[in-house]
Design a protein around this motif. Structure first.
Motif, PDB file in Angstrom:
ATOM      1  N   PHE A  40       0.843  -1.201   0.000  1.00 52.47           N
ATOM      2  CA  PHE A  40       0.000   0.000   0.000  1.00 52.47           C
ATOM      3  C   PHE A  40       0.877   1.249   0.000  1.00 52.47           C
ATOM      4  O   PHE A  40       1.884   1.314   0.704  1.00 52.47           O
ATOM      5  N   VAL A  41       0.488   2.236  -0.788  1.00 54.70           N
ATOM      6  CA  VAL A  41       1.201   3.519  -0.837  1.00 54.70           C
ATOM      7  C   VAL A  41       0.182   4.643  -1.024  1.00 54.70           C
ATOM      8  O   VAL A  41      -0.782   4.501  -1.784  1.00 54.70           O
ATOM      9  N   CYS A  42       0.399   5.749  -0.321  1.00 57.39           N
ATOM     10  CA  CYS A  42      -0.352   6.984  -0.576  1.00 57.39           C
ATOM     11  C   CYS A  42       0.572   7.933  -1.326  1.00 57.39           C
ATOM     12  O   CYS A  42       1.644   8.298  -0.825  1.00 57.39           O
ATOM     13  N   ARG A  43       0.158   8.341  -2.534  1.00 57.46           N
ATOM     14  CA  ARG A  43       1.033   9.119  -3.411  1.00 57.46           C
ATOM     15  C   ARG A  43       0.934  10.623  -3.199  1.00 57.46           C
ATOM     16  O   ARG A  43       1.745  11.376  -3.738  1.00 57.46           O
ATOM     17  N   ASN A  44      -0.062  11.079  -2.469  1.00 56.18           N
ATOM     18  CA  ASN A  44      -0.133  12.514  -2.200  1.00 56.18           C
ATOM     19  C   ASN A  44      -0.066  12.761  -0.698  1.00 56.18           C
ATOM     20  O   ASN A  44       0.089  11.818   0.092  1.00 56.18           O
ATOM     21  N   THR A  45      -0.150  14.007  -0.286  1.00 50.63           N
ATOM     22  CA  THR A  45       0.036  14.363   1.117  1.00 50.63           C
ATOM     23  C   THR A  45      -1.315  14.511   1.812  1.00 50.63           C
ATOM     24  O   THR A  45      -2.093  15.411   1.475  1.00 50.63           O
ATOM     25  N   LEU A  50      -1.356   9.347   8.000  1.00 52.60           N
ATOM     26  CA  LEU A  50      -2.174   8.133   7.920  1.00 52.60           C
ATOM     27  C   LEU A  50      -1.782   7.120   8.984  1.00 52.60           C
ATOM     28  O   LEU A  50      -2.573   6.218   9.305  1.00 52.60           O
ATOM     29  N   ALA A  51      -0.570   7.261   9.551  1.00 48.63           N
ATOM     30  CA  ALA A  51      -0.164   6.353  10.629  1.00 48.63           C
ATOM     31  C   ALA A  51      -1.154   6.393  11.796  1.00 48.63           C
ATOM     32  O   ALA A  51      -1.323   5.395  12.507  1.00 48.63           O
ATOM     33  N   GLU A  52      -1.839   7.518  11.959  1.00 49.33           N
ATOM     34  CA  GLU A  52      -2.816   7.636  13.043  1.00 49.33           C
ATOM     35  C   GLU A  52      -4.013   6.706  12.860  1.00 49.33           C
ATOM     36  O   GLU A  52      -4.746   6.433  13.811  1.00 49.33           O
ATOM     37  N   LEU A  53      -4.188   6.212  11.656  1.00 50.07           N
ATOM     38  CA  LEU A  53      -5.337   5.339  11.374  1.00 50.07           C
ATOM     39  C   LEU A  53      -5.059   3.872  11.696  1.00 50.07           C
ATOM     40  O   LEU A  53      -5.966   3.040  11.602  1.00 50.07           O
ATOM     41  N   LYS A  54      -3.843   3.524  12.069  1.00 49.71           N
ATOM     42  CA  LYS A  54      -3.483   2.113  12.211  1.00 49.71           C
ATOM     43  C   LYS A  54      -4.437   1.330  13.115  1.00 49.71           C
ATOM     44  O   LYS A  54      -4.897   0.240  12.725  1.00 49.71           O
ATOM     45  N   PRO A  55      -4.778   1.788  14.326  1.00 55.45           N
ATOM     46  CA  PRO A  55      -5.688   0.985  15.158  1.00 55.45           C
ATOM     47  C   PRO A  55      -7.048   0.743  14.491  1.00 55.45           C
ATOM     48  O   PRO A  55      -7.580  -0.382  14.548  1.00 55.45           O
ATOM     49  N   GLU A 108       5.466   8.844  10.127  1.00 53.08           N
ATOM     50  CA  GLU A 108       4.073   9.255   9.924  1.00 53.08           C
ATOM     51  C   GLU A 108       3.387   8.437   8.832  1.00 53.08           C
ATOM     52  O   GLU A 108       2.222   8.673   8.519  1.00 53.08           O
ATOM     53  N   THR A 109       4.110   7.466   8.280  1.00 55.29           N
ATOM     54  CA  THR A 109       3.595   6.686   7.152  1.00 55.29           C
ATOM     55  C   THR A 109       2.929   5.405   7.629  1.00 55.29           C
ATOM     56  O   THR A 109       3.462   4.710   8.507  1.00 55.29           O
ATOM     57  N   LEU A 110       1.783   5.109   7.072  1.00 57.64           N
ATOM     58  CA  LEU A 110       1.097   3.840   7.317  1.00 57.64           C
ATOM     59  C   LEU A 110       1.516   2.857   6.229  1.00 57.64           C
ATOM     60  O   LEU A 110       1.306   3.107   5.043  1.00 57.64           O
TER      61      LEU A 110
END
Length: 405
Positions: A40-45, A50-55, A108-110
């Motif tokens: 998985f990759v997010c290409r924009n900012t 997105l790391a905050e979404l892990k749980p 900060e990356t998921l």
């Protein structure tokens, strides 16, 4: 907490893009033992890490791995002409395995990686993408005017098409478009409202959706054939690398025997694809799908290729699906009307046109059978392969001098 935030994101295992099922069936029959890795990759900012979404993502993945196909969903799939009975029997037993997918935080990356048997991990992709999307938008500040703006923009789109009247509704050659917006939608509820509205208001032009659950529930045509991962996997199946596209197309022909006849062209670029798309394939496939590079340049190459093979382009179909909106689709329709049949897959611009910028998220196959796989598309920056040696070899084999990625 809003009602939307309390609801699970994934409502059904059938809420997946059709081409996941068609590729899944073909690869189950041809290469059931293949092993693969998806990333998985997010290409924009994003507006927050997105790391905050892990749980929350972990909780949704846990739930996804508890779901099974319902009997009526299996019956619907069994009723599709190109879906074989043994594949439906497989799906009746199928359950996602949590051990095959993990999430990690890197600063900060998921990071999300699915690794395991190809026929188990390939179907994670679309679910992961719309899980991340919906959880992301749920975390943004609630704005009671957001859906008002989104509905107004949808109304503008509908009025735009209606305003062109008979030009787009000719019985012999209407303007035809589909919903391809599942993976990057704002929310499930909004996506459903968009599709229902388009189906009700534009019955001549709006012809279906890639979302199989919506197709079942709304009586629409499910749309989709193949994606990049199908062809990329063939880079690892023991064929000469130079021959992987021909092997993949032949595998598709043998699996579907004339159904689902739209081929994807940009895994190693249009020029390299046409080098493999000889008279045999050009006659067997109904048409081609554009997903990177300049659409006009691509289409002109396709038409010239058909003419070179003494095939009337008017008997073939070109499907445009790369970052389209309706005005651009109409522009292409006008350009090619009478020269070739066309249709248009429109995604994020339909399912996530809100005041918030959409996430540009992907989850792509990066390895299969222990070796890297990649695409060299006609647009820069569309690869997740980190193996520069393999990329250089792929460019050399297919004569790519432009460094396409």
């Amino acid at each position: 907490m809003s009602t939307m935030a309390q609801q699970p994101v994934v409502r059904s295992l059938l809420e997946n893009d059709l081409y996941k099922f068609t590729m899944w069936q073909a690869l189950l029959h041809s290469h059931p033992g293949a092993q693969a890795e998806y990333a998985f990759v997010c290409r924009n900012t994003p507006l927050f890490p997105l790391a905050e979404l892990k749980p929350a993502v972990d909780a949704e993945l846990d739930r996804l791995c508890s779901l099974t196909f319902a009997d009526d969903e299996l019956a619907y799939l069994r009723g599709l002409r190109f879906i074989k009975s043994d594949f439906v029997d497989f799906l009746s037993l199928f359950r996602f395995q949590r051990r095959f997918i993990e999430t990690r935080v890197n600063g900060e990356t998921l990071e999300i990686v699915a690794r395991g048997p190809l026929v188990h991990v390939m179907a994670f992709e679309i679910f992961v993408l719309y899980i991340v999307n919906e959880l992301y938008f749920r975390r943004l500040p609630e704005d009671e005017n957001l859906l008002t703006v989104a509905r107004a923009r949808l109304r503008e789109k509908i009025d735009f098409l209606k305003g062109l009247g008979d030009e787009l509704c000719a019985p012999d050659e209407p303007f035809v478009f589909f919903d391809f917006g599942l993976r990057r939608r704002y929310s499930g509820a909004w996506h459903e409202e968009v599709v229902r509205t388009l189906a009700a208001e534009l019955p001549v032009n709006f012809r279906g959706t890639s979302n199989v659950l919506f197709a079942k529930e709304m009586g629409l045509t499910p749309i989709g054939t193949m994606a990049h991962e199908y062809l990329q996997a063939y880079q690892s199946f023991g064929f000469r690398l130079r021959d992987f596209q021909k092997a993949a197309l032949e595998g598709w022909v043998q699996e579907y025997r004339g159904d689902l006849g739209v081929a994807l062209t940009d895994v190693v670029g249009m020029d390299a694809f046409l080098g493999d798309f000889d008279l045999y394939f050009a006659k067997l496939f109904d048409g081609l799908r554009h997903d990177s590079g300049d659409p006009v340049e691509w289409a002109e190459k396709a038409l010239a290729h058909y003419r070179k093979l003494h095939i009337d382009p008017r008997s073939k179909r070109l499907v445009f699906s790369d970052g389209l909106d309706l005005p651009r689709a109409v522009e292409l329709f006008r350009r090619y009307r009478g020269r070739v049949m066309t249709s248009y897959g429109i995604g994020t611009n339909l399912s996530n046109d809100t005041p918030f910028a959409a996430l540009n998220v992907v989850m792509k196959i990066v390895a299969c059978n222990g070796q890297p796989v990649a695409k060299l598309s006609d647009s820069p920056g569309k690869t997740l392969c980190d193996d520069q040696t393999f990329l250089a070899y792929l460019r050399q084999v297919f004569g790519r001098k432009d460094g396409g990625s």
